[in-house]
Design a protein around this motif. Structure first.
Motif, short mmCIF file in Angstrom:
data_model
loop_
_atom_site.label_atom_id
_atom_site.label_comp_id
_atom_site.label_asym_id
_atom_site.label_seq_id
_atom_site.Cartn_x
_atom_site.Cartn_y
_atom_site.Cartn_z
N TYR A 263 -4.48 -6.28 -2.27
CA TYR A 263 -4.24 -4.94 -2.77
C TYR A 263 -5.17 -3.95 -2.07
O TYR A 263 -6.18 -4.33 -1.46
CB TYR A 263 -4.52 -4.89 -4.28
CG TYR A 263 -5.90 -5.42 -4.59
CD1 TYR A 263 -7.01 -4.57 -4.64
CD2 TYR A 263 -6.13 -6.78 -4.77
CE1 TYR A 263 -8.28 -5.05 -4.87
CE2 TYR A 263 -7.40 -7.28 -5.00
CZ TYR A 263 -8.47 -6.41 -5.04
OH TYR A 263 -9.73 -6.90 -5.25
N VAL A 264 -4.84 -2.67 -2.17
CA VAL A 264 -5.74 -1.59 -1.77
C VAL A 264 -6.53 -1.21 -3.03
O VAL A 264 -5.93 -0.78 -4.02
CB VAL A 264 -4.97 -0.37 -1.23
CG1 VAL A 264 -5.93 0.77 -0.92
CG2 VAL A 264 -4.17 -0.76 0.02
N GLU B 9 -8.51 1.17 -4.31
CA GLU B 9 -8.46 2.46 -5.00
C GLU B 9 -7.07 2.79 -5.54
O GLU B 9 -6.93 3.73 -6.32
CB GLU B 9 -8.94 3.58 -4.07
CG GLU B 9 -8.14 3.74 -2.79
CD GLU B 9 -8.72 2.92 -1.65
OE1 GLU B 9 -8.44 3.29 -0.49
OE2 GLU B 9 -9.42 1.94 -1.91
N GLU B 10 -6.06 2.02 -5.14
CA GLU B 10 -4.71 2.27 -5.63
C GLU B 10 -4.40 1.50 -6.91
O GLU B 10 -3.31 1.67 -7.48
CB GLU B 10 -3.68 1.91 -4.55
CG GLU B 10 -3.77 2.82 -3.32
CD GLU B 10 -2.77 2.43 -2.24
OE1 GLU B 10 -1.98 1.49 -2.47
OE2 GLU B 10 -2.80 3.03 -1.15
N HIS B 11 -5.34 0.67 -7.36
CA HIS B 11 -5.08 -0.14 -8.56
C HIS B 11 -6.32 -0.11 -9.44
O HIS B 11 -7.21 -0.94 -9.34
CB HIS B 11 -4.71 -1.57 -8.16
CG HIS B 11 -3.48 -1.63 -7.32
ND1 HIS B 11 -2.22 -1.57 -7.84
CD2 HIS B 11 -3.33 -1.67 -5.95
CE1 HIS B 11 -1.33 -1.62 -6.86
NE2 HIS B 11 -1.99 -1.67 -5.71
N PRO C 2 0.82 -1.22 0.00
CA PRO C 2 0.00 0.00 0.00
C PRO C 2 0.85 1.26 0.00
O PRO C 2 1.99 1.27 0.48
CB PRO C 2 -0.80 -0.12 1.31
CG PRO C 2 -0.73 -1.56 1.69
CD PRO C 2 0.61 -2.04 1.20
N ASP C 3 0.27 2.33 -0.50
CA ASP C 3 0.96 3.62 -0.47
C ASP C 3 1.14 4.11 0.97
O ASP C 3 2.16 4.72 1.30
CB ASP C 3 0.16 4.66 -1.27
CG ASP C 3 0.16 4.35 -2.77
OD1 ASP C 3 1.02 3.57 -3.22
OD2 ASP C 3 -0.71 4.90 -3.48
N SER C 4 0.13 3.88 1.80
CA SER C 4 0.19 4.27 3.22
C SER C 4 -0.15 3.06 4.07
O SER C 4 -1.30 2.88 4.49
CB SER C 4 -0.77 5.42 3.50
OG SER C 4 -0.47 6.55 2.71
#
Length: 366
Positions: free
Chosen positions: A200-201, A203-205, A156-158
Protein backbone atom coordinates in the motif's frame (compact mmCIF):
# COMPACT_ATOMS: atom_id res chain seq x y z
CA UNK A 1 10.08 -23.81 38.27
CA UNK A 2 6.82 -22.17 37.23
CA UNK A 3 3.56 -22.98 38.89
CA UNK A 4 1.99 -25.98 37.17
CA UNK A 5 -1.24 -24.09 36.63
CA UNK A 6 0.59 -21.70 34.33
CA UNK A 7 2.20 -24.26 32.05
CA UNK A 8 0.69 -27.04 29.96
CA UNK A 9 2.82 -29.48 28.00
CA UNK A 10 1.33 -31.84 25.44
CA UNK A 11 3.06 -34.92 24.09
CA UNK A 12 5.62 -35.19 26.88
CA UNK A 13 5.90 -35.74 30.62
CA UNK A 14 5.98 -32.66 32.79
CA UNK A 15 9.24 -32.45 34.79
CA UNK A 16 8.80 -33.46 38.44
CA UNK A 17 10.13 -30.14 39.73
CA UNK A 18 7.29 -28.08 38.23
CA UNK A 19 5.27 -26.28 40.84
CA UNK A 20 8.39 -25.33 42.81
CA UNK A 21 10.50 -22.19 42.71
CA UNK A 22 12.66 -21.11 39.78
CA UNK A 23 16.35 -21.37 40.82
CA UNK A 24 18.52 -18.29 40.95
CA UNK A 25 17.53 -14.71 41.61
CA UNK A 26 14.09 -14.74 40.01
CA UNK A 27 12.20 -16.50 42.77
CA UNK A 28 8.72 -17.73 41.91
CA UNK A 29 7.77 -17.04 38.28
CA UNK A 30 4.86 -14.58 38.07
CA UNK A 31 2.06 -15.18 35.63
CA UNK A 32 2.75 -13.10 32.54
CA UNK A 33 0.05 -11.08 30.83
CA UNK A 34 1.30 -12.64 27.61
CA UNK A 35 0.73 -16.27 26.65
CA UNK A 36 3.11 -18.24 24.45
CA UNK A 37 2.22 -21.31 22.43
CA UNK A 38 5.06 -23.41 21.05
CA UNK A 39 4.56 -26.30 18.64
CA UNK A 40 7.44 -28.62 17.78
CA UNK A 41 7.85 -30.33 14.39
CA UNK A 42 7.07 -33.66 16.11
CA UNK A 43 3.72 -32.33 17.35
CA UNK A 44 4.71 -31.66 20.95
CA UNK A 45 3.25 -28.42 22.34
CA UNK A 46 3.84 -26.02 25.20
CA UNK A 47 1.26 -23.43 26.24
CA UNK A 48 2.60 -21.19 28.98
CA UNK A 49 2.25 -17.84 30.71
CA UNK A 50 5.51 -18.40 32.63
CA UNK A 51 7.39 -15.78 30.60
CA UNK A 52 10.20 -13.95 32.35
CA UNK A 53 10.60 -11.41 29.54
CA UNK A 54 9.05 -10.66 26.17
CA UNK A 55 10.42 -8.44 23.39
CA UNK A 56 8.55 -8.28 20.07
CA UNK A 57 9.51 -5.95 17.22
CA UNK A 58 6.90 -5.61 14.50
CA UNK A 59 8.37 -4.13 11.31
CA UNK A 60 6.95 -3.05 7.97
CA UNK A 61 8.77 -4.09 4.78
CA UNK A 62 11.13 -6.25 6.84
CA UNK A 63 11.28 -9.26 9.19
CA UNK A 64 9.52 -9.01 12.55
CA UNK A 65 11.07 -10.78 15.55
CA UNK A 66 10.24 -12.12 19.01
CA UNK A 67 12.72 -12.87 21.80
CA UNK A 68 11.36 -14.35 25.02
CA UNK A 69 12.91 -15.77 28.18
CA UNK A 70 11.26 -18.80 29.73
CA UNK A 71 12.16 -21.54 32.24
CA UNK A 72 14.32 -24.32 30.73
CA UNK A 73 11.52 -26.75 29.95
CA UNK A 74 12.38 -30.41 29.46
CA UNK A 75 13.53 -31.29 25.90
CA UNK A 76 13.21 -27.74 24.72
CA UNK A 77 15.47 -28.64 21.80
CA UNK A 78 12.49 -30.47 20.25
CA UNK A 79 11.06 -27.09 19.28
CA UNK A 80 13.81 -25.87 16.97
CA UNK A 81 12.25 -24.95 13.60
CA UNK A 82 8.83 -25.29 15.19
CA UNK A 83 6.11 -22.62 15.32
CA UNK A 84 5.23 -20.05 17.96
CA UNK A 85 2.24 -17.81 18.67
CA UNK A 86 2.21 -14.97 21.21
CA UNK A 87 -1.10 -13.67 22.62
CA UNK A 88 -2.09 -10.84 24.94
CA UNK A 89 -5.44 -11.07 26.70
CA UNK A 90 -6.66 -13.49 24.07
CA UNK A 91 -5.52 -11.40 21.06
CA UNK A 92 -2.87 -12.87 18.78
CA UNK A 93 0.01 -10.43 18.47
CA UNK A 94 2.76 -12.39 16.75
CA UNK A 95 3.45 -15.69 15.07
CA UNK A 96 6.58 -17.12 13.53
CA UNK A 97 9.15 -19.90 13.36
CA UNK A 98 11.51 -20.83 16.21
CA UNK A 99 15.07 -20.36 14.99
CA UNK A 100 17.12 -19.92 18.15
CA UNK A 101 17.19 -22.15 21.24
CA UNK A 102 19.78 -22.83 23.93
CA UNK A 103 21.61 -26.14 23.84
CA UNK A 104 22.36 -28.19 26.95
CA UNK A 105 22.82 -25.72 29.79
CA UNK A 106 22.85 -25.35 33.56
CA UNK A 107 21.20 -21.95 33.16
CA UNK A 108 18.12 -21.01 35.11
CA UNK A 109 16.34 -19.67 32.03
CA UNK A 110 16.11 -20.30 28.29
CA UNK A 111 15.98 -17.61 25.60
CA UNK A 112 13.97 -18.36 22.47
CA UNK A 113 14.39 -16.41 19.23
CA UNK A 114 11.49 -16.41 16.78
CA UNK A 115 11.28 -14.80 13.33
CA UNK A 116 8.11 -13.69 11.59
CA UNK A 117 6.82 -15.07 8.26
CA UNK A 118 8.76 -12.50 6.19
CA UNK A 119 12.01 -14.31 6.99
CA UNK A 120 11.21 -16.75 4.18
CA UNK A 121 11.72 -13.81 1.79
CA UNK A 122 15.37 -13.47 2.80
CA UNK A 123 16.40 -16.87 1.44
CA UNK A 124 17.33 -17.73 -2.14
CA UNK A 125 18.00 -15.58 -5.18
CA UNK A 126 15.67 -14.54 -7.98
CA UNK A 127 15.59 -12.47 -11.15
CA UNK A 128 12.34 -10.94 -12.34
CA UNK A 129 11.15 -8.81 -15.20
CA UNK A 130 11.80 -6.90 -17.24
CA UNK A 131 8.83 -4.96 -15.91
CA UNK A 132 7.12 -2.23 -17.87
CA UNK A 133 3.90 -0.58 -16.81
CA UNK A 134 2.88 0.25 -13.26
CA UNK A 135 5.16 -0.62 -10.36
CA UNK A 136 2.30 -1.93 -8.23
CA UNK A 137 1.57 -4.50 -10.95
CA UNK A 138 5.19 -5.68 -10.76
CA UNK A 139 4.84 -5.96 -6.98
CA UNK A 140 1.73 -8.11 -7.33
CA UNK A 141 3.53 -10.30 -9.88
CA UNK A 142 6.47 -10.93 -7.53
CA UNK A 143 4.21 -11.72 -4.57
CA UNK A 144 2.18 -14.17 -6.63
CA UNK A 145 4.98 -15.87 -8.59
CA UNK A 146 7.92 -15.93 -6.19
CA UNK A 147 6.45 -16.16 -2.67
CA UNK A 148 3.90 -18.18 -0.71
CA UNK A 149 2.20 -15.09 0.69
CA UNK A 150 -1.48 -14.37 0.19
CA UNK A 151 -0.93 -10.79 -0.96
CA UNK A 152 -3.28 -7.84 -1.34
CA UNK A 153 -1.84 -4.97 -3.39
CA UNK A 154 -3.81 -1.74 -3.01
CA UNK A 155 -3.76 0.36 -6.18
CA UNK A 156 -2.11 3.78 -5.60
CA UNK A 157 -3.96 6.96 -6.44
CA UNK A 158 -1.02 8.05 -8.62
CA UNK A 159 0.83 4.89 -9.65
CA UNK A 160 4.51 4.92 -10.63
CA UNK A 161 5.49 3.62 -14.08
CA UNK A 162 8.45 1.36 -14.86
CA UNK A 163 10.31 0.84 -18.11
CA UNK A 164 12.11 -2.47 -18.76
CA UNK A 165 13.09 -2.78 -15.09
CA UNK A 166 14.74 -6.09 -14.10
CA UNK A 167 15.39 -6.46 -10.36
CA UNK A 168 17.36 -9.32 -8.85
CA UNK A 169 18.40 -10.51 -5.38
CA UNK A 170 16.50 -12.26 -2.63
CA UNK A 171 12.71 -11.94 -2.80
CA UNK A 172 12.97 -9.50 0.14
CA UNK A 173 15.49 -7.31 -1.70
CA UNK A 174 13.44 -7.32 -4.91
CA UNK A 175 10.21 -6.49 -3.07
CA UNK A 176 11.85 -3.75 -1.01
CA UNK A 177 13.30 -2.26 -4.21
CA UNK A 178 9.98 -2.31 -6.07
CA UNK A 179 8.08 -0.90 -3.09
CA UNK A 180 10.61 1.92 -2.78
CA UNK A 181 10.23 2.78 -6.47
CA UNK A 182 6.45 2.72 -6.10
CA UNK A 183 6.40 4.80 -2.90
CA UNK A 184 4.74 1.85 -1.18
CA UNK A 185 5.25 -0.38 1.86
CA UNK A 186 4.18 -3.86 2.84
CA UNK A 187 2.98 -5.17 6.19
CA UNK A 188 2.60 -8.80 7.25
CA UNK A 189 -0.46 -9.69 9.30
CA UNK A 190 0.08 -12.00 12.28
CA UNK A 191 -3.58 -12.35 13.18
CA UNK A 192 -4.62 -14.91 10.55
CA UNK A 193 -3.32 -18.35 9.77
CA UNK A 194 -1.17 -18.56 6.67
CA UNK A 195 1.27 -15.87 5.48
CA UNK A 196 -0.74 -12.77 4.57
CA UNK A 197 0.61 -9.41 3.49
CA UNK A 198 -0.69 -6.09 2.19
CA UNK A 199 1.16 -3.61 -0.07
CA UNK A 200 0.00 0.00 0.00
CA UNK A 201 0.89 3.69 -0.15
CA UNK A 202 0.97 4.59 3.56
CA UNK A 203 -0.52 8.08 3.43
CA UNK A 204 -3.44 6.84 1.33
CA UNK A 205 -4.65 4.41 4.01
CA UNK A 206 -5.15 6.12 7.36
CA UNK A 207 -6.26 4.03 10.31
CA UNK A 208 -7.85 5.15 13.56
CA UNK A 209 -5.52 5.24 16.56
CA UNK A 210 -7.96 3.46 18.86
CA UNK A 211 -5.50 2.45 21.57
CA UNK A 212 -5.13 3.33 25.25
CA UNK A 213 -1.98 5.43 25.63
CA UNK A 214 -0.07 5.84 28.86
CA UNK A 215 2.80 8.15 27.86
CA UNK A 216 4.30 9.87 24.82
CA UNK A 217 7.30 11.93 23.76
CA UNK A 218 8.47 13.68 20.59
CA UNK A 219 11.40 15.46 18.98
CA UNK A 220 12.26 17.46 15.86
CA UNK A 221 14.77 16.08 13.35
CA UNK A 222 15.69 16.94 9.76
CA UNK A 223 18.77 14.72 9.38
CA UNK A 224 17.47 12.96 6.25
CA UNK A 225 15.60 15.92 4.76
CA UNK A 226 16.19 16.94 1.13
CA UNK A 227 14.28 19.06 -1.38
CA UNK A 228 16.20 17.83 -4.44
CA UNK A 229 17.30 14.34 -5.51
CA UNK A 230 19.65 13.21 -8.28
CA UNK A 231 19.76 9.55 -9.26
CA UNK A 232 22.69 8.13 -11.22
CA UNK A 233 21.97 4.71 -12.71
CA UNK A 234 23.90 2.14 -14.69
CA UNK A 235 24.81 2.02 -18.35
CA UNK A 236 21.95 2.46 -20.82
CA UNK A 237 21.53 0.67 -24.16
CA UNK A 238 23.36 3.49 -25.97
CA UNK A 239 26.34 3.41 -23.60
CA UNK A 240 25.48 6.54 -21.62
CA UNK A 241 24.71 6.63 -17.92
CA UNK A 242 21.07 6.69 -16.86
CA UNK A 243 20.21 9.84 -14.87
CA UNK A 244 17.25 11.75 -13.49
CA UNK A 245 16.60 14.65 -11.15
CA UNK A 246 13.60 15.57 -9.04
CA UNK A 247 13.21 18.77 -7.04
CA UNK A 248 10.49 20.72 -5.26
CA UNK A 249 11.15 24.31 -6.34
CA UNK A 250 8.47 25.73 -4.08
CA UNK A 251 10.13 24.04 -1.11
CA UNK A 252 13.57 25.29 -2.21
CA UNK A 253 12.24 28.85 -2.49
CA UNK A 254 10.46 28.56 0.86
CA UNK A 255 13.59 27.36 2.66
CA UNK A 256 15.92 29.68 0.76
CA UNK A 257 18.40 27.03 -0.41
CA UNK A 258 18.62 23.65 -2.09
CA UNK A 259 19.30 20.56 0.02
CA UNK A 260 20.47 17.90 -2.45
CA UNK A 261 20.95 14.16 -2.00
CA UNK A 262 22.67 11.94 -4.58
CA UNK A 263 21.80 8.26 -5.13
CA UNK A 264 23.89 5.82 -7.16
CA UNK A 265 22.11 2.64 -8.28
CA UNK A 266 23.61 0.66 -11.15
CA UNK A 267 20.52 -1.57 -11.39
CA UNK A 268 18.58 1.35 -12.91
CA UNK A 269 19.45 1.26 -16.61
CA UNK A 270 16.94 3.74 -18.10
CA UNK A 271 16.26 7.40 -17.44
CA UNK A 272 12.63 6.50 -16.78
CA UNK A 273 13.53 4.11 -13.97
CA UNK A 274 15.90 6.71 -12.50
CA UNK A 275 13.10 9.27 -12.65
CA UNK A 276 10.70 6.93 -10.84
CA UNK A 277 13.30 6.42 -8.10
CA UNK A 278 14.05 10.15 -7.87
CA UNK A 279 10.37 11.07 -7.60
CA UNK A 280 9.75 8.45 -4.92
CA UNK A 281 12.88 9.41 -2.97
CA UNK A 282 11.99 13.10 -3.11
CA UNK A 283 8.58 12.39 -1.61
CA UNK A 284 10.22 10.44 1.21
CA UNK A 285 12.93 13.04 1.82
CA UNK A 286 10.48 15.93 1.99
CA UNK A 287 8.59 13.96 4.64
CA UNK A 288 11.81 13.66 6.69
CA UNK A 289 11.10 17.20 7.93
CA UNK A 290 9.47 15.58 10.87
CA UNK A 291 8.05 15.72 14.29
CA UNK A 292 8.85 12.17 15.36
CA UNK A 293 8.42 10.40 18.63
CA UNK A 294 6.95 7.47 20.47
CA UNK A 295 3.68 6.59 22.14
CA UNK A 296 3.44 4.09 25.00
CA UNK A 297 0.20 2.09 24.92
CA UNK A 298 -1.42 -0.90 26.58
CA UNK A 299 -0.36 -3.85 24.38
CA UNK A 300 -2.48 -4.50 21.32
CA UNK A 301 -1.96 -5.08 17.61
CA UNK A 302 -0.94 -1.89 15.81
CA UNK A 303 0.35 -2.86 12.38
CA UNK A 304 3.39 -0.75 11.44
CA UNK A 305 3.75 1.08 8.14
CA UNK A 306 0.28 2.60 7.93
CA UNK A 307 -0.69 6.15 8.85
CA UNK A 308 -2.73 6.55 12.02
CA UNK A 309 -4.58 9.44 13.59
CA UNK A 310 -2.45 10.28 16.65
CA UNK A 311 -4.39 12.33 19.18
CA UNK A 312 -1.36 12.41 21.49
CA UNK A 313 0.54 14.68 19.06
CA UNK A 314 -2.28 17.18 18.59
CA UNK A 315 -0.76 20.66 18.91
CA UNK A 316 -4.09 22.43 18.68
CA UNK A 317 -4.70 22.14 14.94
CA UNK A 318 -6.25 18.68 15.12
CA UNK A 319 -4.75 15.23 15.46
CA UNK A 320 -2.07 14.65 12.79
CA UNK A 321 -1.89 11.57 10.60
CA UNK A 322 1.43 9.87 11.34
CA UNK A 323 3.04 6.71 10.00
CA UNK A 324 3.83 4.13 12.67
CA UNK A 325 7.30 2.95 11.68
CA UNK A 326 7.64 0.20 14.26
CA UNK A 327 5.66 -1.44 17.07
CA UNK A 328 7.47 -2.95 20.07
CA UNK A 329 5.73 -5.19 22.58
CA UNK A 330 7.56 -5.96 25.80
CA UNK A 331 7.22 -7.38 29.27
CA UNK A 332 9.72 -7.52 32.10
CA UNK A 333 9.23 -7.94 35.82
CA UNK A 334 5.54 -8.55 35.20
CA UNK A 335 4.97 -5.19 33.45
CA UNK A 336 3.53 -5.40 29.93
CA UNK A 337 3.78 -2.43 27.58
CA UNK A 338 3.92 -1.49 23.93
CA UNK A 339 5.70 1.35 22.14
CA UNK A 340 4.74 2.90 18.81
CA UNK A 341 7.58 4.61 16.95
CA UNK A 342 5.92 7.33 14.89
CA UNK A 343 6.98 9.92 12.33
CA UNK A 344 4.89 12.98 11.55
CA UNK A 345 4.89 14.16 7.93
CA UNK A 346 3.37 17.46 9.00
CA UNK A 347 4.94 20.54 10.58
CA UNK A 348 8.56 19.97 11.54
CA UNK A 349 12.06 21.41 11.57
CA UNK A 350 12.00 23.07 8.15
CA UNK A 351 8.74 24.83 8.94
CA UNK A 352 10.33 26.06 12.15
CA UNK A 353 13.39 27.36 10.27
CA UNK A 354 11.21 29.14 7.72
CA UNK A 355 9.12 30.73 10.46
CA UNK A 356 12.23 31.92 12.29
CA UNK A 357 13.70 33.41 9.10
CA UNK A 358 10.40 35.15 8.39
CA UNK A 359 10.31 36.61 11.91
CA UNK A 360 13.95 37.71 11.62
CA UNK A 361 13.28 39.40 8.29
CA UNK A 362 10.32 41.23 9.80
CA UNK A 363 12.43 42.40 12.75
CA UNK A 364 15.08 43.74 10.38
CA UNK A 365 12.60 45.83 8.43
CA UNK A 366 13.24 49.59 8.88
Amino acid sequence: MPDASLTFIYGATRPATYGGTLPGTYGAVPESQYRLRLRAPNGRQILTTALLSVDVTLEHSAVSTLTTEIPPFDRLEDFILGHAVLEFRGERLFRGRILGLPGPTTGDTATIEISGPARTLTRGAMSAGPFSGYAYEAIASVWNQYTRFDATVLVPDSPTSLSEYSPDGTPMEVLQDLHELAGMRFTVSHQQTGPRVESYVPEEHVKSGDWASTDWDSSLDATDYANAVEVYGGETSDGSRAFARAADQDEIDRLGNEVLVRIDDATLTTDADCQARADSELTDRLAEDDLSGSVEIIPQVVLPGYHYTIDEFDTGDGAPELPVEQTRLREAQGEARATLEVNDSGSGVIDTIVDLRRETAQLNQP
